[in-house]
Motif scaffolding. Structure first.
Motif, short mmCIF file in Angstrom:
data_model
loop_
_atom_site.label_atom_id
_atom_site.label_comp_id
_atom_site.label_asym_id
_atom_site.label_seq_id
_atom_site.Cartn_x
_atom_site.Cartn_y
_atom_site.Cartn_z
N LYS A 250 11.47 -4.51 -28.91
CA LYS A 250 10.27 -3.97 -29.56
C LYS A 250 9.50 -3.06 -28.61
CE LYS A 250 6.13 -5.39 -32.11
NZ LYS A 250 5.34 -6.54 -32.61
N PHE A 251 9.39 -3.49 -27.34
CA PHE A 251 8.67 -2.69 -26.33
C PHE A 251 9.36 -1.36 -26.10
CE2 PHE A 251 8.08 -1.37 -21.92
CZ PHE A 251 6.70 -1.29 -21.84
N ASN A 253 11.38 0.26 -28.15
CA ASN A 253 11.28 1.11 -29.35
C ASN A 253 9.90 1.72 -29.52
OD1 ASN A 253 13.96 0.61 -30.02
ND2 ASN A 253 13.46 -1.12 -31.35
N GLU A 254 8.86 0.99 -29.11
CA GLU A 254 7.49 1.47 -29.31
C GLU A 254 6.95 2.27 -28.13
OE1 GLU A 254 5.09 -1.90 -30.23
OE2 GLU A 254 5.96 -2.20 -32.23
N LYS A 255 7.21 1.79 -26.92
CA LYS A 255 6.63 2.42 -25.73
C LYS A 255 7.57 3.36 -24.99
CE LYS A 255 2.94 -0.14 -26.32
NZ LYS A 255 1.64 0.43 -26.77
N ALA A 257 10.29 5.26 -26.49
CA ALA A 257 11.13 5.78 -27.58
C ALA A 257 12.15 6.79 -27.08
CB ALA A 257 10.25 6.40 -28.65
N THR A 260 15.67 5.48 -26.62
CA THR A 260 16.50 5.19 -27.78
C THR A 260 17.37 6.39 -28.18
OG1 THR A 260 14.71 5.84 -29.28
CG2 THR A 260 14.87 3.51 -28.67
#
Length: 301
Positions: A250-251, A253-255, A257, A260
């Motif tokens: 989650k970290f 993907n959000e912080k 990106a 990815t």
């Protein structure tokens, strides 16, 4: 073994867990700590191996056809490639027509492409083949060039293939080395903890032997205790590692990106479907064998 004896053994093993609280906590903590490190390392190795595999599958082989080859012959070549896909050699493949090849190339040329009235790549139709295992590239290329009619040329990248092959081998060796090292350390620490815990209770074992208890009757409760402790000690780190991995994904993907776009993390289910049985087997196995062999040392009185 009679049911009454089995139930007695099971009850004594569980009672011992609560009776010897410090030994129980020390054993569970040791097993959990070792398997927690093992779980984190396993996830990291799994993701690195996944990254290398994805990179391997991005390397393509391009198959060009003889000039004027009929469409039905091109389809036959496609059937042969499909057969390799069904056998697990090919990951996927794409057919690129001459018009598609020119459209893609003309985008790169920009305004310079306007000077062409006809398609200069009229004989550039091809199959782009992506392999599951980059080590199979030479074998597939040899087959296409020498055994398949209608193939004019096969483009491949030997340097890229050899580089990814070497990287995959290094990851495999490092993975095996780290796992073996962690298991060795885990077994050593856990076995010592079990040995200390049971040695403290050797007087209990001696009393049971003096009143005529068989080796099996003496050993069984300790083995049950070791198995239960191993099971608990393996489940705790699995839960912790699972939630840590979820939070980490989650970290990222959000912080982070931007990462990815370069690689994707492995889905938790894909990792834990193998990590869960491995961790439980290690925990229960060490608990069983640690108790079994340690108690045996104190049976001779």
């Amino acid at each position: 073994m009679r049911i009454s004896t089995f139930l007695y053994t099971l009850r004594q093993g569980i009672v011992s867990i609560f009776k010897n609280k410090w030994f129980t906590l020390a054993s569970i903590a040791t097993i959990s700590a070792c398997l927690f490190v093992f779980g984190i390392s396993y996830i990291m190795i799994f993701n690195v191996a996944h990254l290398v595999q994805k990179a391997e599958q991005s390397v393509s082989i391009t198959v060009f056809f003889d000039e004027g080859l009929p469409e039905e012959e091109i389809e036959k070549i496609g059937f042969l490639i499909e057969d390799m896909k069904n056998r697990g050699i090919v990951s996927h493949y794409d057919y690129v027509s001459a018009d598609e090849a020119w459209a893609e190339f003309s985008e790169k040329l920009g305004e310079n492409a306007q000077g062409f009235t006809e398609n200069p790549l009229s004989d550039s139709a091809n199959y782009q083949i992506y392999l599951n295992d980059i080590n199979k590239q030479a074998e597939v290329v040899d087959y296409l060039e020498n055994s398949v009619e209608g193939v004019r040329k096969v483009n491949k990248s030997e340097l890229t293939a050899s580089t990814f092959s070497a990287a995959s081998m290094i990851v495999s060796y490092v993975s095996i080395g780290m796992i073996v090292l962690l298991l060795a350390v885990s077994i050593f620490l856990i076995s010592n903890t079990v040995t200390i815990g049971i040695s403290v209770r050797k007087s209990e074992i001696q009393v049971m032997k003096y009143i005529g208890a068989t080796d099996y009757f003496v050993r069984a409760p300790f083995v049950v205790e070791g198995i239960v402790l191993g099971l608990i000690g393996s489940c705790i780190p699995l839960v912790a590692v699972y939630y840590i991995y979820i939070i980490a994904i989650k970290f990222i993907n959000e912080k982070m990106a931007f990462l990815t776009s370069m690689f994707t993390t492995v889905e938790p289910l894909d990792i834990f479907i193998s990590l869960i049985p491995i961790s439980i087997a290690i925990g229960v196995g060490i608990g069983f064998f640690g108790s079994f062999f340690t108690v045996r040392k104190h049976l001779r009185v």
